[in-house]
Design a protein around this motif. Structure first.
Motif, PDB file in Angstrom:
ATOM      1  N   LEU A  91       0.826  -1.212   0.000  1.00 42.68           N
ATOM      2  CA  LEU A  91       0.000   0.000   0.000  1.00 42.68           C
ATOM      3  C   LEU A  91       0.861   1.264   0.000  1.00 42.68           C
ATOM      4  CD1 LEU A  91      -2.717  -1.142   2.575  1.00 42.68           C
ATOM      5  CD2 LEU A  91      -3.004  -0.871   0.103  1.00 42.68           C
ATOM      6  N   VAL A  92       1.964   1.215   0.747  1.00 40.12           N
ATOM      7  CA  VAL A  92       2.879   2.370   0.779  1.00 40.12           C
ATOM      8  C   VAL A  92       3.577   2.510  -0.576  1.00 40.12           C
ATOM      9  CG1 VAL A  92       4.991   3.297   1.825  1.00 40.12           C
ATOM     10  CG2 VAL A  92       3.205   2.324   3.275  1.00 40.12           C
ATOM     11  N   ARG A  93       3.873   1.394  -1.222  1.00 43.37           N
ATOM     12  CA  ARG A  93       4.463   1.448  -2.567  1.00 43.37           C
ATOM     13  C   ARG A  93       3.499   2.105  -3.552  1.00 43.37           C
ATOM     14  NH1 ARG A  93       9.393   1.218  -4.483  1.00 43.37           N
ATOM     15  NH2 ARG A  93       9.871  -0.563  -3.125  1.00 43.37           N
ATOM     16  N   ASP A  94       2.199   1.798  -3.445  1.00 36.90           N
ATOM     17  CA  ASP A  94       1.187   2.456  -4.290  1.00 36.90           C
ATOM     18  C   ASP A  94       1.154   3.960  -4.031  1.00 36.90           C
ATOM     19  OD1 ASP A  94       0.282   0.335  -5.743  1.00 36.90           O
ATOM     20  OD2 ASP A  94      -1.419  -0.116  -4.445  1.00 36.90           O
ATOM     21  N   LEU A  95       1.277   4.328  -2.764  1.00 35.52           N
ATOM     22  CA  LEU A  95       1.270   5.749  -2.407  1.00 35.52           C
ATOM     23  C   LEU A  95       2.463   6.468  -3.033  1.00 35.52           C
ATOM     24  CD1 LEU A  95       0.000   8.032  -0.654  1.00 35.52           C
ATOM     25  CD2 LEU A  95       1.533   7.298   1.190  1.00 35.52           C
ATOM     26  N   GLN A  96       3.617   5.828  -3.037  1.00 31.33           N
ATOM     27  CA  GLN A  96       4.827   6.465  -3.566  1.00 31.33           C
ATOM     28  C   GLN A  96       4.863   6.475  -5.095  1.00 31.33           C
ATOM     29  OE1 GLN A  96       8.836   5.840  -1.792  1.00 31.33           O
ATOM     30  NE2 GLN A  96       9.351   4.855  -3.741  1.00 31.33           N
ATOM     31  N   ASP A  97       4.551   5.334  -5.712  1.00 25.25           N
ATOM     32  CA  ASP A  97       4.733   5.201  -7.161  1.00 25.25           C
ATOM     33  C   ASP A  97       3.531   5.664  -7.973  1.00 25.25           C
ATOM     34  OD1 ASP A  97       7.148   4.157  -6.471  1.00 25.25           O
ATOM     35  OD2 ASP A  97       6.616   2.069  -6.871  1.00 25.25           O
ATOM     36  N   ARG A  98       2.327   5.436  -7.449  1.00 23.18           N
ATOM     37  CA  ARG A  98       1.118   5.756  -8.206  1.00 23.18           C
ATOM     38  C   ARG A  98       0.319   6.908  -7.583  1.00 23.18           C
ATOM     39  NH1 ARG A  98      -2.298   1.413  -7.626  1.00 23.18           N
ATOM     40  NH2 ARG A  98      -3.619   2.268  -9.262  1.00 23.18           N
ATOM     41  N   TRP A  99       0.802   7.434  -6.445  1.00 24.78           N
ATOM     42  CA  TRP A  99       0.152   8.545  -5.723  1.00 24.78           C
ATOM     43  C   TRP A  99      -1.253   8.176  -5.266  1.00 24.78           C
ATOM     44  CZ3 TRP A  99       1.044  10.161 -11.134  1.00 24.78           C
ATOM     45  CH2 TRP A  99       2.403  10.377 -11.395  1.00 24.78           C
ATOM     46  N   VAL A 100      -1.507   6.875  -5.084  1.00 18.11           N
ATOM     47  CA  VAL A 100      -2.843   6.409  -4.711  1.00 18.11           C
ATOM     48  C   VAL A 100      -2.856   6.023  -3.232  1.00 18.11           C
ATOM     49  CG1 VAL A 100      -4.571   4.596  -5.046  1.00 18.11           C
ATOM     50  CG2 VAL A 100      -3.433   5.620  -7.029  1.00 18.11           C
ATOM     51  N   LEU A 101      -3.776   6.625  -2.490  1.00 15.41           N
ATOM     52  CA  LEU A 101      -3.975   6.316  -1.082  1.00 15.41           C
ATOM     53  C   LEU A 101      -5.193   5.402  -0.959  1.00 15.41           C
ATOM     54  CD1 LEU A 101      -3.560   6.814   2.006  1.00 15.41           C
ATOM     55  CD2 LEU A 101      -5.109   8.776   1.750  1.00 15.41           C
ATOM     56  N   LYS A 102      -5.013   4.234  -0.336  1.00 12.62           N
ATOM     57  CA  LYS A 102      -6.120   3.295  -0.162  1.00 12.62           C
ATOM     58  C   LYS A 102      -6.575   3.286   1.290  1.00 12.62           C
ATOM     59  CE  LYS A 102      -5.047   0.452  -4.152  1.00 12.62           C
ATOM     60  NZ  LYS A 102      -4.707  -0.889  -4.678  1.00 12.62           N
ATOM     61  N   LYS A 103      -7.869   3.080   1.435  1.00 16.74           N
ATOM     62  CA  LYS A 103      -8.485   3.131   2.766  1.00 16.74           C
ATOM     63  C   LYS A 103      -7.834   2.140   3.738  1.00 16.74           C
ATOM     64  CE  LYS A 103     -13.062   2.910   4.925  1.00 16.74           C
ATOM     65  NZ  LYS A 103     -14.504   2.653   4.684  1.00 16.74           N
ATOM     66  N   LYS A 104      -7.379   0.987   3.213  1.00 12.57           N
ATOM     67  CA  LYS A 104      -6.774  -0.036   4.066  1.00 12.57           C
ATOM     68  C   LYS A 104      -5.501   0.442   4.749  1.00 12.57           C
ATOM     69  CE  LYS A 104      -8.473  -3.905   1.248  1.00 12.57           C
ATOM     70  NZ  LYS A 104      -8.057  -5.019   0.346  1.00 12.57           N
ATOM     71  N   LEU A 105      -4.849   1.459   4.168  1.00 10.94           N
ATOM     72  CA  LEU A 105      -3.587   1.946   4.731  1.00 10.94           C
ATOM     73  C   LEU A 105      -3.808   2.901   5.907  1.00 10.94           C
ATOM     74  CD1 LEU A 105      -0.478   2.110   4.541  1.00 10.94           C
ATOM     75  CD2 LEU A 105      -0.764   3.921   2.830  1.00 10.94           C
ATOM     76  N   LEU A 106      -4.944   3.580   5.943  1.00 13.94           N
ATOM     77  CA  LEU A 106      -5.177   4.636   6.930  1.00 13.94           C
ATOM     78  C   LEU A 106      -4.990   4.190   8.383  1.00 13.94           C
ATOM     79  CD1 LEU A 106      -8.242   6.440   5.290  1.00 13.94           C
ATOM     80  CD2 LEU A 106      -5.857   7.176   5.293  1.00 13.94           C
ATOM     81  N   PRO A 107      -5.444   2.993   8.799  1.00  9.71           N
ATOM     82  CA  PRO A 107      -5.277   2.603  10.207  1.00  9.71           C
ATOM     83  C   PRO A 107      -3.819   2.414  10.635  1.00  9.71           C
ATOM     84  CG  PRO A 107      -6.973   1.262   9.153  1.00  9.71           C
ATOM     85  CD  PRO A 107      -6.253   2.003   8.071  1.00  9.71           C
ATOM     86  N   TYR A 108      -2.882   2.427   9.677  1.00 10.76           N
ATOM     87  CA  TYR A 108      -1.474   2.222   9.994  1.00 10.76           C
ATOM     88  C   TYR A 108      -0.659   3.518   9.907  1.00 10.76           C
ATOM     89  CZ  TYR A 108      -2.836  -2.643   9.163  1.00 10.76           C
ATOM     90  OH  TYR A 108      -3.471  -3.854   9.209  1.00 10.76           O
ATOM     91  N   LEU A 109      -1.183   4.537   9.237  1.00 10.34           N
ATOM     92  CA  LEU A 109      -0.414   5.762   9.006  1.00 10.34           C
ATOM     93  C   LEU A 109      -0.230   6.578  10.279  1.00 10.34           C
ATOM     94  CD1 LEU A 109      -1.807   7.134   5.605  1.00 10.34           C
ATOM     95  CD2 LEU A 109       0.370   5.974   6.016  1.00 10.34           C
ATOM     96  N   ALA A 110       0.878   7.308  10.340  1.00  9.54           N
ATOM     97  CA  ALA A 110       1.140   8.197  11.468  1.00  9.54           C
ATOM     98  C   ALA A 110      -0.001   9.189  11.636  1.00  9.54           C
ATOM     99  CB  ALA A 110       2.457   8.945  11.233  1.00  9.54           C
ATOM    100  N   LYS A 111      -0.447   9.394  12.864  1.00  8.25           N
ATOM    101  CA  LYS A 111      -1.559  10.266  13.266  1.00  8.25           C
ATOM    102  C   LYS A 111      -2.923   9.712  12.850  1.00  8.25           C
ATOM    103  CE  LYS A 111      -1.403  13.719  15.114  1.00  8.25           C
ATOM    104  NZ  LYS A 111      -1.429  13.975  16.592  1.00  8.25           N
ATOM    105  N   TRP A 112      -3.034   9.169  11.648  1.00  5.97           N
ATOM    106  CA  TRP A 112      -4.310   8.646  11.186  1.00  5.97           C
ATOM    107  C   TRP A 112      -4.752   7.450  12.028  1.00  5.97           C
ATOM    108  CZ3 TRP A 112      -7.220  10.541   6.954  1.00  5.97           C
ATOM    109  CH2 TRP A 112      -6.605  11.577   6.230  1.00  5.97           C
ATOM    110  N   HIS A 113      -3.791   6.664  12.525  1.00  2.00           N
ATOM    111  CA  HIS A 113      -4.147   5.466  13.292  1.00  2.00           C
ATOM    112  C   HIS A 113      -4.790   5.811  14.631  1.00  2.00           C
ATOM    113  CE1 HIS A 113      -0.330   6.384  15.324  1.00  2.00           C
ATOM    114  NE2 HIS A 113      -0.744   5.614  16.312  1.00  2.00           N
ATOM    115  N   GLU A 114      -4.663   7.079  15.061  1.00  3.39           N
ATOM    116  CA  GLU A 114      -5.240   7.502  16.339  1.00  3.39           C
ATOM    117  C   GLU A 114      -6.720   7.857  16.214  1.00  3.39           C
ATOM    118  OE1 GLU A 114      -2.894  10.791  17.593  1.00  3.39           O
ATOM    119  OE2 GLU A 114      -0.994   9.683  17.576  1.00  3.39           O
TER     120      GLU A 114
END
Length: 392
Positions: A91-114
């Motif tokens: 999911l992080v690779r998609d964010l970096q290479d394709r600029w795509v943020l997926k909902k599944k990644l949000l619970p793991y991201l800094a600040k977002w997981h709170e």
């Protein structure tokens, strides 16, 4: 008084007011944006993992990675299963290479997981209104991070075939100084535009957007547009080119760009040029029209639909050839599909103008308005001519 108070605190940097959105603590918003705009999120993820392993081994070096650099915090990674860790890496690779943020990644991201899930949804809605992210993909669970395009390189884009998108003319906006956020925000606005109903997923590159839109009528040909940013290496200047197979879509794009500059980049100076092809006997070839800076292209195309107005142009290959063309000929305006007759000179005029523009925007067809009769020598003949080919 409340509004004046909000504007006062906004100028001091304590709040952000944007349309109907109020952000009370801008610095907190920045914390949520950090993992989304990180310059190398995959490297940050791997570094965080290495630091966590070193800390487990008792080498105590985990503190050397600043919390501002986290994409996924070490304590969140530590609780994840092996399968989840692999999924997060993808999911992080998609964010970096394709600029795509997926909902599944949000619970793991800094600040977002709170945050709770509904709070994340609300925050994404705020970021959409700021044109920092935009819904992207077949599902409702992925967003294109337009904010990442600010620092993205343009080498991934192929050279477009402009002839596929050119109805009759191509518009060039030339900037001596082009702020990097301008193009990503404009790109996000077009993907979000409710008048642009797409036939397939938009093609997005760091310096280009092309969209194929649904046909308004079965008899219509392909309806699509292309926007491209040309920037010289290590220079702050640039050219933004716009073309569309539909005249009304082209007008909407130009109006949207100039509107964005007028609201968000007020002091930005630019020049506008329209290049078009002519098949008029004795004056065939490519011509260009440099628009007087006293009047914007958007005002010419939208304000009163001045298709009969004549402008002086210049032949691209022979600068001595400077004939006059009707504005409608420059843009290849077809016969109007709607005849819109009304009286002018009273307080209903702005409302009727807005109605005629909306008809054009929604149908992609020209409206023949009685404004076009203002300078007609043969009033009756011109009116009859305007209504003859109209479908409605």
């Amino acid at each position: 008084q409340v509004w004046e108070g909000l504007r006062f605190w906004e100028l001091l940097g304590f709040v952000i007011v944007h349309g109907d959105v109020l952000v009370p603590r801008p610095r907190v918003l920045i914390d949520f944006l950090r993992p989304l705009v990180h310059h190398a999120p995959v490297d940050a993820l791997l570094t965080s993992k290495e630091m966590r392993l070193l800390a487990r081994a008792g080498q105590g070096k985990a503190t050397k990675l600043r919390s501002e650099d986290w994409v996924v915090p070490p304590d969140v990674s530590a609780k994840a299963t092996k399968k989840e860790v692999q999924q997060v890496q993808e999911l992080v690779r998609d964010l970096q290479d394709r600029w795509v943020l997926k909902k599944k990644l949000l619970p793991y991201l800094a600040k977002w997981h709170e945050m709770r899930e509904e709070e994340r949804g609300d925050l994404l809605g705020v970021l959409e209104k700021f044109h920092l992210v935009v819904k992207y993909g077949e599902s409702e669970e992925s967003w294109l991070c337009a904010c990442r395009l600010v620092a993205a390189e343009g080498s991934d884009a192929t050279t477009p075939d402009w002839s596929r998108y050119e109805n009759h003319a191509t518009v060039r906006y030339t900037f001596d100084f082009l702020p990097r956020p301008l193009f990503p925000r404009f790109l996000a606005m077009q993907i979000l535009n409710p008048d642009f109903k797409t036939e397939r997923l938009p093609d997005v590159a760091s310096n280009m957007l092309s969209m194929r839109l649904k046909k308004l009528h079965q008899k219509d040909g392909t309806r699509s547009f292309l926007v491209e940013l040309e920037r010289e290496d290590e220079k702050d200047n640039g050219v933004l080119r716009v073309a569309s197979t539909n005249l009304v879509d082209l007008r909407m794009l130009c109006c949207a760009l100039e509107g964005l500059i007028g609201k968000g980049f007020v002091a930005l100076a630019y020049s506008t040029q329209v290049e078009f092809r002519s098949e008029r006997p004795g004056e065939e070839g490519r011509f260009k029209w440099e628009i007087d800076q006293k009047e914007s292209l958007a005002s010419l195309l939208r304000g009163g639909r001045r298709w009969e107005e004549e402008v002086q142009v210049e032949n691209v290959e022979d600068r001595r050839m400077t004939p006059y063309f009707r504005l409608g000929d420059v843009f290849g305006a077809k016969s109007p599909a709607f005849f819109f007759s009304h009286c002018w000179g009273d307080e209903r005029e702005p409302m009727l103008d807005h109605l005629a523009c909306r008809i054009e925007d929604l149908t992609g067809e020209r409206v023949f308005d009685t404004n076009e009769l203002a300078k007609a020598q043969d009033f009756g003949g011109r009116m009859e001519d305007g209504g003859r080919g109209a479908q409605c």
